[in-house]
Design a protein around this motif. Structure first.
Motif, PDB file in Angstrom:
ATOM      1  N   UNK A 170     -72.488  39.811  43.942  1.00  0.00           N
ATOM      2  CA  UNK A 170     -72.263  41.060  44.677  1.00  0.00           C
ATOM      3  C   UNK A 170     -72.014  42.226  43.726  1.00  0.00           C
ATOM      4  N   UNK A 171     -71.468  41.928  42.541  1.00  0.00           N
ATOM      5  CA  UNK A 171     -71.239  43.001  41.560  1.00  0.00           C
ATOM      6  C   UNK A 171     -72.556  43.588  41.075  1.00  0.00           C
ATOM      7  N   UNK A 172     -73.604  42.785  41.107  1.00  0.00           N
ATOM      8  CA  UNK A 172     -74.925  43.279  40.710  1.00  0.00           C
ATOM      9  C   UNK A 172     -75.684  43.860  41.895  1.00  0.00           C
ATOM     10  N   UNK A 173     -74.992  44.008  43.019  1.00  0.00           N
ATOM     11  CA  UNK A 173     -75.630  44.650  44.170  1.00  0.00           C
ATOM     12  C   UNK A 173     -76.556  43.727  44.950  1.00  0.00           C
ATOM     13  N   UNK A 174     -76.433  42.414  44.721  1.00  0.00           N
ATOM     14  CA  UNK A 174     -77.288  41.459  45.425  1.00  0.00           C
ATOM     15  C   UNK A 174     -76.825  41.376  46.878  1.00  0.00           C
ATOM     16  N   UNK A 214     -80.395  25.421  44.442  1.00  0.00           N
ATOM     17  CA  UNK A 214     -79.495  26.333  45.173  1.00  0.00           C
ATOM     18  C   UNK A 214     -79.869  27.785  44.900  1.00  0.00           C
ATOM     19  N   UNK A 215     -79.648  28.632  45.910  1.00  0.00           N
ATOM     20  CA  UNK A 215     -79.775  30.062  45.713  1.00  0.00           C
ATOM     21  C   UNK A 215     -78.359  30.646  45.669  1.00  0.00           C
ATOM     22  N   UNK A 216     -78.083  31.495  44.677  1.00  0.00           N
ATOM     23  CA  UNK A 216     -76.759  32.137  44.542  1.00  0.00           C
ATOM     24  C   UNK A 216     -76.769  33.414  45.364  1.00  0.00           C
ATOM     25  N   UNK A 217     -75.838  33.510  46.303  1.00  0.00           N
ATOM     26  CA  UNK A 217     -75.884  34.615  47.262  1.00  0.00           C
ATOM     27  C   UNK A 217     -74.538  35.314  47.352  1.00  0.00           C
ATOM     28  N   UNK A 218     -74.582  36.622  47.524  1.00  0.00           N
ATOM     29  CA  UNK A 218     -73.353  37.380  47.779  1.00  0.00           C
ATOM     30  C   UNK A 218     -73.185  37.556  49.286  1.00  0.00           C
ATOM     31  N   UNK A 219     -71.963  37.795  49.717  1.00  0.00           N
ATOM     32  CA  UNK A 219     -71.670  37.939  51.146  1.00  0.00           C
ATOM     33  C   UNK A 219     -71.213  39.359  51.461  1.00  0.00           C
ATOM     34  N   UNK A 220     -71.743  40.325  50.759  1.00  0.00           N
ATOM     35  CA  UNK A 220     -71.387  41.705  51.083  1.00  0.00           C
ATOM     36  C   UNK A 220     -70.638  42.368  49.957  1.00  0.00           C
ATOM     37  N   UNK A 221     -69.989  43.486  50.273  1.00  0.00           N
ATOM     38  CA  UNK A 221     -69.485  44.379  49.235  1.00  0.00           C
ATOM     39  C   UNK A 221     -68.033  44.151  48.861  1.00  0.00           C
ATOM     40  N   UNK A 222     -67.357  43.280  49.597  1.00  0.00           N
ATOM     41  CA  UNK A 222     -65.956  43.034  49.284  1.00  0.00           C
ATOM     42  C   UNK A 222     -65.782  41.623  48.697  1.00  0.00           C
ATOM     43  N   UNK A 223     -64.664  41.413  48.006  1.00  0.00           N
ATOM     44  CA  UNK A 223     -64.382  40.106  47.428  1.00  0.00           C
ATOM     45  C   UNK A 223     -63.580  39.302  48.441  1.00  0.00           C
ATOM     46  N   UNK A 224     -64.134  38.178  48.872  1.00  0.00           N
ATOM     47  CA  UNK A 224     -63.471  37.370  49.900  1.00  0.00           C
ATOM     48  C   UNK A 224     -62.670  36.242  49.263  1.00  0.00           C
TER      49      UNK A 224
ATOM     50  N   UNK B  67     -68.898  53.639  44.278  1.00  0.00           N
ATOM     51  CA  UNK B  67     -69.315  52.350  44.823  1.00  0.00           C
ATOM     52  C   UNK B  67     -68.625  52.162  46.138  1.00  0.00           C
ATOM     53  N   UNK B  68     -69.395  52.077  47.167  1.00  0.00           N
ATOM     54  CA  UNK B  68     -68.825  51.992  48.497  1.00  0.00           C
ATOM     55  C   UNK B  68     -68.610  50.534  48.878  1.00  0.00           C
ATOM     56  N   UNK B  69     -67.363  50.163  49.139  1.00  0.00           N
ATOM     57  CA  UNK B  69     -67.060  48.785  49.527  1.00  0.00           C
ATOM     58  C   UNK B  69     -66.676  48.674  50.992  1.00  0.00           C
ATOM     59  N   UNK B  70     -66.988  49.717  51.760  1.00  0.00           N
ATOM     60  CA  UNK B  70     -66.589  49.730  53.176  1.00  0.00           C
ATOM     61  C   UNK B  70     -67.764  49.399  54.091  1.00  0.00           C
ATOM     62  N   UNK B 133     -54.171  42.779  50.585  1.00  0.00           N
ATOM     63  CA  UNK B 133     -55.502  42.220  50.842  1.00  0.00           C
ATOM     64  C   UNK B 133     -56.583  43.230  50.471  1.00  0.00           C
ATOM     65  N   UNK B 134     -56.306  44.521  50.702  1.00  0.00           N
ATOM     66  CA  UNK B 134     -57.281  45.566  50.347  1.00  0.00           C
ATOM     67  C   UNK B 134     -57.455  45.642  48.833  1.00  0.00           C
ATOM     68  N   UNK B 135     -56.357  45.474  48.101  1.00  0.00           N
ATOM     69  CA  UNK B 135     -56.427  45.493  46.634  1.00  0.00           C
ATOM     70  C   UNK B 135     -57.203  44.289  46.123  1.00  0.00           C
ATOM     71  N   UNK B 136     -56.895  43.136  46.669  1.00  0.00           N
ATOM     72  CA  UNK B 136     -57.526  41.894  46.204  1.00  0.00           C
ATOM     73  C   UNK B 136     -59.021  41.872  46.513  1.00  0.00           C
ATOM     74  N   UNK B 137     -59.393  42.471  47.663  1.00  0.00           N
ATOM     75  CA  UNK B 137     -60.792  42.384  48.090  1.00  0.00           C
ATOM     76  C   UNK B 137     -61.610  43.605  47.647  1.00  0.00           C
ATOM     77  N   UNK B 138     -60.956  44.517  46.898  1.00  0.00           N
ATOM     78  CA  UNK B 138     -61.633  45.697  46.350  1.00  0.00           C
ATOM     79  C   UNK B 138     -62.131  46.653  47.434  1.00  0.00           C
TER      80      UNK B 138
END
Lengths: 244, 244
Positions: A170-174, A214-224, B67-70, B133-138
Motif C-alpha cells: 500500500x505504501x507503493x500505491x498498490x 501468491x499475489x501480494x495485495x494491499x487493502x487500501x490506504x490505511x494500515x490495518x 498523501x490522502x489516507x481517508x 487507532x488513527x495514529x497507528x493506522x496512519x
C-alpha cells in the motif's frame, strides 16, 4: 432461533447432552415443544424438544430447512499467530463472516511462543469458539481451526486463488491486486488468504509466497491491525459475491 | 513510522508533552534526530526530534507529507449502545477502517444503562482509543466519538445517504439494497449507517427510520454480531471506493 451443531451420535439418537443441553435448558430456557434448529453434516433441520431427561434433551425432527448460508467459495485463513487472545476474535468474527477454515501459522515475525503442553487445549478452545459463532450466525457448517503450522511446511497446491495481504504494497500505491483477485472468483474456488502477525510479513516470506503463486495485495490506504485484515478480506468477499 | 496527532498549541510551539511525549520516549524509544510523523488540522508532516526537555519532546518540521489516507466519503456510525466494552472494539477497528465519526445511540433494545456520572470519562476514553487507532493506522484525521444520543433526538437531514442494517431483511432474502447504496456513493457524500444493539432494531424504529429516508439493508446470508456489522460496512465501502 438458536442453532446447534450436533455430533453424528446426538443426531442419530436424537439426544443432546453436554454444553448444548445446558445451553438449551439454562441459557435459552427452552421448554417441551419449543423449537430449535439442529444441524448435522451440512444439513439443517427444524426440531421440537420432546423431553428433558437428567441433563439431556431429546428432540424430534420436524422438517429440513433448505437455505444456503455459506459463501460460494471456500476461504482458508492462514493467520500469522498474533499476540494475546486476538486469534479468538479472529475465529469468532471470521466465522460469522463466512471463513471455511483457520490455520494459525508460525511466521518469522511472530512473537508468540508455542507451549507444546497448551497446544491441544488451545486448539480445542478455538474450535469451541468457532462452533458457538457458527451457531449464533446461522452457518450451515462449523469452520475448522486446524493445528498450528510453520509457513514453509504448508502445501499450497490445493488452493487455486492465493492472496497474501501485504502492508508494504500500500505504501507503493498498490490498490489493484486484491479487487482483481476477488472479482475473478468463481463458485467453489479454494481461496488461501495469508495475514501476517503484528510485525508484518518478512520480505523473504513474501518472495517465497510469490514463488508459490501468491499475489501480494494491499487493502487500501490505511494500515490495518492483523485482526482487522481478516474482517476486511471476508467482508469484501461477501460483499462482492453474496450481495447483488 | 508512528504518527502523532498534535493539538494546535503543541503544533505551533513545536513541543509535545503528556501521553504522546511518554510514547515517543518510552514506547518508541526515539532519540534526538529520529524522525516521526506529526499531524495537525488534517495535514501531516515529517518531523525530526530536536530535544528531550524534562518530560517534553521538541521537534522541527522537515516537510509536508502529501498523501490522502481517508475514505472519499464521510461515514458516520450510529451504533446502538452495546453491552460491555464492545464499543471500544468498534471505535478501534472502525477507525482503522476509515469511519469519520461515531455516535453511540440509545435504541429500544439497548440493555446498556447510562450512568450519568461515568458518561464524560467514558467519552474521553473512547476518543483516546480513536486517537491511538488513527495514529497507528496512519489516518489524516482523528474520528470524533460524539456524545450519546437517543435515536429519535437525532436530526438526519444532514446526511445524503442513509442505511440501516437490518437482520430481518436477510431472512426475506433481501440482498440488493446495501450494494445498491454503496455503488451509488459519490465523493464527499455524507453517509449515515445505523447499527442496532445486540437485540437488534425494533420494528417501530425501522418504520421511523424509513420515514426519515433510510433504506433497510441486509449484509448477506449470515447473522452478524453488532460489532461485526460495523467492520463489514466500512470494509465494503473501502473495497468498493478505494480499491481499483
Amino acid at each position: 432461533m438458536q442453532k446447534y451443531f450436533l455430533s453424528d451420535e446426538a443426531f442419530s439418537t436424537k439426544i443432546i447432552s453436554g454444553d448444548d443441553a445446558f445451553h438449551i435448558k439454562n441459557v435459552m430456557r427452552c421448554r417441551i415443544n419449543d423449537e430449535i434448529l439442529v444441524a448435522n453434516n451440512g444439513e439443517s433441520f427444524l426440531a421440537k424438544i420432546t423431553n428433558f431427561i437428567d441433563k439431556d434433551v431429546t428432540f424430534e425432527i420436524e422438517k429440513e430447512i433448505i437455505g444456503n448460508h455459506e459463501l460460494p467459495v471456500f476461504v482458508s485463513i492462514f493467520q500469522g499467530y498474533p499476540k494475546g487472545d486476538k486469534i479468538e476474535d479472529i475465529v469468532k468474527h471470521g466465522t460469522e463472516l463466512g471463513a471455511y477454515e483457520f490455520i494459525p501459522t508460525l511466521m518469522k515475525r511472530c512473537v508468540f511462543k508455542l507451549d507444546p503442553k497448551k497446544k491441544d487445549s488451545k486448539l480445542l478452545r478455538f474450535n469451541k469458539i468457532a462452533k458457538e459463532a457458527a451457531e449464533q450466525s446461522n452457518r450451515d457448517i462449523v469452520p475448522n481451526v486446524i493445528d498450528i503450522k510453520n509457513l514453509k511446511e504448508i502445501n499450497f497446491d490445493y488452493y487455486n486463488v492465493k492472496i497474501v495481504c501485504y502492508e508494504e504494497a500500500s505504501k507503493n500505491g498498490e490498490l489493484v491486486e486484491f479487487k482483481k483477485a476477488i472479482k475473478s472468483l468463481k463458485e467453489n474456488d479454494r481461496v488461501a488468504i495469508i495475514v501476517g502477525p503484528e510485525g508484518g510479513i518478512d520480505d523473504s516470506e513474501i518472495k517465497y509466497l510469490e514463488s508459490k503463486g501468491f499475489v501480494a495485495a494491499s487493502l487500501g490506504k490505511r494500515i490495518l491491525r492483523t485482526e482487522t485484515v481478516v474482517f476486511y478480506c471476508l467482508s469484501a468477499i461477501g460483499y462482492e459475491m453474496e450481495l447483488k
